[in-house]
Write an enzyme that holds these catalytic residues in place. Sequence first.
Site, PDB file in Angstrom:
ATOM      1  N   ASN A 101       9.962  -3.067   0.522  1.00 38.77           N
ATOM      2  CA  ASN A 101       9.256  -2.254  -0.471  1.00 38.77           C
ATOM      3  C   ASN A 101       8.242  -1.394   0.278  1.00 38.77           C
ATOM      4  OD1 ASN A 101       7.824  -1.183  -2.571  1.00 38.77           O
ATOM      5  ND2 ASN A 101       6.898  -3.110  -3.250  1.00 38.77           N
ATOM      6  N   TRP A 102       8.613  -0.144   0.497  1.00 41.14           N
ATOM      7  CA  TRP A 102       7.736   0.740   1.277  1.00 41.14           C
ATOM      8  C   TRP A 102       6.512   1.217   0.491  1.00 41.14           C
ATOM      9  CZ3 TRP A 102      11.701   4.586   3.917  1.00 41.14           C
ATOM     10  CH2 TRP A 102      12.343   3.922   4.967  1.00 41.14           C
ATOM     11  N   LYS A 103       6.531   1.031  -0.814  1.00 42.01           N
ATOM     12  CA  LYS A 103       5.443   1.517  -1.679  1.00 42.01           C
ATOM     13  C   LYS A 103       5.247   3.023  -1.432  1.00 42.01           C
ATOM     14  CE  LYS A 103       3.615  -3.126  -1.651  1.00 42.01           C
ATOM     15  NZ  LYS A 103       2.486  -4.026  -1.753  1.00 42.01           N
ATOM     16  N   HIS A 153       6.272  -4.305 -10.817  1.00 37.15           N
ATOM     17  CA  HIS A 153       5.441  -4.718  -9.687  1.00 37.15           C
ATOM     18  C   HIS A 153       3.983  -4.793 -10.152  1.00 37.15           C
ATOM     19  CE1 HIS A 153       3.389  -4.704  -5.847  1.00 37.15           C
ATOM     20  NE2 HIS A 153       4.536  -5.060  -5.299  1.00 37.15           N
ATOM     21  N   GLU A 186       5.665 -12.923  -7.040  1.00 32.87           N
ATOM     22  CA  GLU A 186       4.666 -12.250  -6.207  1.00 32.87           C
ATOM     23  C   GLU A 186       3.273 -12.503  -6.778  1.00 32.87           C
ATOM     24  OE1 GLU A 186       6.478  -8.837  -3.628  1.00 32.87           O
ATOM     25  OE2 GLU A 186       5.465  -8.076  -5.393  1.00 32.87           O
ATOM     26  N   GLY A 200      -0.560  -7.910  -0.185  1.00 32.71           N
ATOM     27  CA  GLY A 200      -1.339  -7.034   0.681  1.00 32.71           C
ATOM     28  C   GLY A 200      -2.635  -7.632   1.179  1.00 32.71           C
ATOM     29  N   GLY A 231       6.511  -6.053   1.788  1.00 31.02           N
ATOM     30  CA  GLY A 231       5.782  -4.797   1.671  1.00 31.02           C
ATOM     31  C   GLY A 231       5.368  -4.276   3.040  1.00 31.02           C
TER      32      GLY A 231
END
Length: 225
Positions: free
Chosen positions: A11-13, A98, A147, A153, A206
């Site tokens: 998930n590159w966001k 998300h 999650e 993060g 991520g």
Amino acid sequence: MEHKKLWIIANWKSNKNIAEALAWVSEVGSKIPRQESLKVVVCPAFTDIEEVKKAILVGNYPLLVGAQDISPFEDGPYTGEESARILSELADLAILGHSERRQNFNETDDMVADKAEQAINYKITPLVCVQDENTPVPESVQLVAYEPVFAIGTGNPDNADNAAAVATKLKQKHREDLEVLYGGSVTSENAKPFLQKEELAGLLVGKASLSAEEFIKIVDLASKI
Ligand code: PGA
């Protein structure tokens, strides 16, 4: 050797422009093992998706492409939205609900359910993110990612035992064949115990997925389970 069926999803966001995305694909693509049991997916920004998809086809890499969101509506007067029909030309999967979308864009469980329905109608696999076993999972969704917000993060992942326990509760609540991924501060250093858990079906990665080298390491670990 029988391998465990696993998903590894990047998930590159909101990161990487087209040039950066293509550099990643050319570095990662050829290093992904061609293994029936392993499904590796990259979810770039919308504007990168087409180029990423083309590069994967040209390189004949065993990589699937996903979107990070999808419109809850059909095609029509919805400025700024990407409908499932439009995305279905390019995306195999879509990350839905998300926690960053729930927090920053007021996404609700009802919207997530509408998005999941759109995805399924256009043959895109919905991957629904949940905070714990109490987040609703729309009916007919088969793939979820546990999650917890504290782990996203932060560099502070949940532990594999707890993630497995949540996965078990989710399966009991919804369906036995639900596939449950873990996501939240996964790195090549901490991925292995999650991959080994019988109850878990892989990882949503991520920050660590932005580095080609780090992502290859995680895929490599998964290919050996
Ligand atoms: P992280 O993000 O690996 O950077 O914690 C995971 C995610 O939000 O999908």
